[in-house]
Design a protein around this motif. Structure first.
Motif, PDB file in Angstrom:
ATOM      1  N   TYR A  54       0.841  -1.198   0.000  1.00  0.00           N
ATOM      2  CA  TYR A  54       0.000   0.000   0.000  1.00  0.00           C
ATOM      3  C   TYR A  54       0.879   1.251   0.000  1.00  0.00           C
ATOM      4  O   TYR A  54       1.338   1.712   1.048  1.00  0.00           O
ATOM      5  N   SER A  55       1.104   1.774  -1.208  1.00  0.00           N
ATOM      6  CA  SER A  55       2.011   2.897  -1.417  1.00  0.00           C
ATOM      7  C   SER A  55       1.398   3.852  -2.427  1.00  0.00           C
ATOM      8  O   SER A  55       0.819   3.425  -3.422  1.00  0.00           O
ATOM      9  N   GLU A  56       1.557   5.156  -2.179  1.00  0.00           N
ATOM     10  CA  GLU A  56       1.074   6.131  -3.154  1.00  0.00           C
ATOM     11  C   GLU A  56       1.773   5.968  -4.487  1.00  0.00           C
ATOM     12  O   GLU A  56       1.210   6.267  -5.551  1.00  0.00           O
ATOM     13  N   LYS A  57       3.003   5.447  -4.477  1.00  0.00           N
ATOM     14  CA  LYS A  57       3.758   5.287  -5.719  1.00  0.00           C
ATOM     15  C   LYS A  57       3.254   4.120  -6.547  1.00  0.00           C
ATOM     16  O   LYS A  57       3.611   3.978  -7.715  1.00  0.00           O
ATOM     17  N   ARG A  58       2.419   3.266  -5.938  1.00  0.00           N
ATOM     18  CA  ARG A  58       1.762   2.161  -6.643  1.00  0.00           C
ATOM     19  C   ARG A  58       0.286   2.456  -6.912  1.00  0.00           C
ATOM     20  O   ARG A  58      -0.440   1.578  -7.339  1.00  0.00           O
ATOM     21  N   ALA A  59      -0.155   3.645  -6.559  1.00  0.00           N
ATOM     22  CA  ALA A  59      -1.575   4.016  -6.669  1.00  0.00           C
ATOM     23  C   ALA A  59      -2.430   3.212  -5.701  1.00  0.00           C
ATOM     24  O   ALA A  59      -3.601   2.949  -5.959  1.00  0.00           O
ATOM     25  N   THR A  60      -1.846   2.839  -4.558  1.00  0.00           N
ATOM     26  CA  THR A  60      -2.576   2.024  -3.576  1.00  0.00           C
ATOM     27  C   THR A  60      -2.600   2.696  -2.203  1.00  0.00           C
ATOM     28  O   THR A  60      -2.437   2.040  -1.173  1.00  0.00           O
ATOM     29  N   THR A  61      -2.793   3.988  -2.192  1.00  0.00           N
ATOM     30  CA  THR A  61      -2.930   4.729  -0.938  1.00  0.00           C
ATOM     31  C   THR A  61      -4.128   4.222  -0.136  1.00  0.00           C
ATOM     32  O   THR A  61      -5.186   3.935  -0.696  1.00  0.00           O
ATOM     33  N   VAL A  62      -3.958   4.117   1.182  1.00  0.00           N
ATOM     34  CA  VAL A  62      -5.062   3.862   2.112  1.00  0.00           C
ATOM     35  C   VAL A  62      -5.538   5.215   2.629  1.00  0.00           C
ATOM     36  O   VAL A  62      -4.718   6.046   3.021  1.00  0.00           O
ATOM     37  N   PHE A  63      -6.859   5.426   2.636  1.00  0.00           N
ATOM     38  CA  PHE A  63      -7.393   6.726   3.019  1.00  0.00           C
ATOM     39  C   PHE A  63      -8.041   6.705   4.398  1.00  0.00           C
ATOM     40  O   PHE A  63      -8.672   5.713   4.790  1.00  0.00           O
ATOM     41  N   LEU A  64      -7.888   7.801   5.118  1.00  0.00           N
ATOM     42  CA  LEU A  64      -8.709   8.140   6.274  1.00  0.00           C
ATOM     43  C   LEU A  64      -9.476   9.384   5.869  1.00  0.00           C
ATOM     44  O   LEU A  64      -8.870  10.423   5.568  1.00  0.00           O
TER      45      LEU A  64
END
Length: 478
Positions: free
Chosen positions: A412-422
């Protein structure tokens, strides 16, 4: 001038240990009090030398159990003149590990500490890579148990890319982190953090209370919802994932203004936190108003951390939300005292939690102009090079593109487009072409609608979206 070194060894081997076989290379051999100890007890070895010449202490001794074969050979040196004073586990029977209070000591006399353990095997594919410290359920009250685990996982053998590769293909949401702790991350480690989160006691309570208060403020503010990407492994190494949407996790509900936490989903949050997931707390006005949410719902995690009074220090350069030339200089680490390549005595488990702004170059950004990223790194960066631990983890990250945290790694990485959101209630993420993940301030497309490009830091070679994914609306262009 006399020299004295006292070494207090606490026994967590699971069996009784007896002291003996004391040998000296300088000064008299060590003596012991008592001569044996049960599991949970301690033995103090003392080496004393009052010689005018060759007046230092240097030698070894053994703690062992003749019935089980458990054995720990401990080395010590306390030079008379130059050189570092330190203790170490020279050797041990299979599975034996040790944690030491400080890597070096100064002054005289020296009072050194060591815990010896029956280690936890770190395995992959049926192969044991090495052993790490066992974490106890009462880790905060067992002297330096958290410190010993944190230091033990920084072993190149047990911090292996093979563990990450073995976790590439999973069918659950969220993915379970690759585990550097021998299977303890999602079990005992999360148990310890969860008990701290719910009991209000333990070394990690200050940061966990801060996060709890942010997610669910007592009063009228709505709680934050966690959104985790739905991903499926497409192959490759570095691993490629297709993103098909998001799953929500309602961490908490209110009962008369009082937060009532969902145990299973809080544990999921803590597992992702400990595993190194990249979280973004949504507070940018543009991201709220584009979904019809009032700007009054904006609560900036970055600003809250700055003003929290928690132990923190500035991180002058990280690689989030920036290209390879311009580093992000908005970061703050929790804590302020982790500046060496060693977890200190009395510490908790969360030692390198990084907070920063998704908009670079301003440590005091205007309200509503940014979102906050939060990620547990492997080790805080320090010095010009980042430090040995941080640099080694960053090199490992470049091999798999999985975020590497202290105790594990995850995709889960922003660089993989897999950001986790709050995010505030009512905010709902959607996948799109171009940005692939839900766009947010700091991660909008660049260019002119409709011919946008993803941010330069987004690696589109390791992320895809299904055919038929909607095009990116003009709202989400810089």
């Amino acid at each position: 001038m006399s020299r004295t070194i006292n070494i207090a060894v606490t026994n967590w081997s699971g069996v009784s240990l007896s002291a003996g076989d004391a040998k000296s290379q300088e000064g008299p051999a060590a003596t012991f009090s008592p001569s044996s100890t049960p599991n949970g007890g301690s033995i103090t070895a003392t080496a004393y030398n009052n010689s005018l010449f060759n007046g230092g202490n240097k030698g070894t001794f053994v703690l062992s159990n003749s019935s089980t074969g458990a054995s720990y050979t401990i080395f010590y040196t306390h030079p008379q003149t130059t050189g570092a004073s330190y203790i170490s586990l020279q050797s041990a029977s299979t599975g034996g590990v040790a944690g030491i209070g400080q890597p070096t000591y100064s002054g005289d006399p020296i009072n050194a500490t060591m815990n010896v353990y029956a280690g936890v095997p770190v395995q992959t594919g049926g192969t044991t890579l090495g052993y790490v410290t066992p974490l106890f359920e009462n880790a905060y009250t067992v002297s330096n148990n958290c410190q010993d685990l944190a230091n033990s996982v920084f072993n190149s053998a047990t911090r292996s890319g093979a563990l990450i590769e073995a976790a590439f293909n999973q069918s659950t949401t969220p993915y379970m982190p690759a585990d550097f702790t021998g299977g303890q991350l999602a079990t005992t480690l999360v148990d310890v953090l969860y008990n701290c989160f719910t009991s209000g006691s333990g070394a990690d309570w200050p940061i966990l209370k801060f996060l709890a208060d942010y997610i669910a403020p007592i009063g009228t503010a709505a709680p934050m919802t966690m959104w985790v990407p739905l991903i499926s492994y497409q192959g490759g190494n570095p691993s490629i994932y297709q993103i098909s949407g998001y799953q929500s996790f309602e961490l908490v509900q209110y009962n008369g203004g009082t937060p009532v936490w969902n145990p299973a989903e809080v544990r999921t949050f803590l597992t992702l936190l400990a595993g190194g997931a990249h979280f973004v707390a949504v507070s940018a006005y543009d991201d709220l108003t584009s979904q019809g949410i009032a700007t009054s719902a904006s609560r900036a995690l970055y600003t809250a951390f700055q003003n929290s009074g928690l132990s923190q220090r500035e991180d002058f350069a990280n690689s989030h939300y920036c290209n390879a030339i311009l580093y992000n200089n908005t970061g703050y680490y929790y804590l302020s005292n982790i500046t060496q390549q060693w977890a200190p005595p009395g510490c908790g488990l969360i030692l390198s939690l990084l907070f920063g702004s998704t908009i670079n170059d301003n440590r005091n950004p205007p309200a509503g102009s940014f979102n906050t990223f939060m990620q547990l790194e492997g080790w805080p960066a320090s010095g010009v090079t980042g430090g040995d631990r941080h640099s080694a983890d960053y090199d490992a990250y470049k091999q798999t593109l999985w975020n590497t945290a202290t105790y594990g790694a995850c995709p889960y990485s922003e660089k993989r487009a897999t950001t986790v959101f709050l995010a505030p209630q009512g905010w709902t993420p959607t996948i799109y072409q171009t940005t692939l993940m839900m766009p947010y301030v700091g991660a909008y497309a660049s260019g002119t609608y409709p011919n946008g490009e993803p941010q330069s830091w987004l690696n589109t070679e390791v992320a895809t979206v299904p055919a038929g994914t909607p095009p990116l609306p003009s709202t989400y262009y810089t």
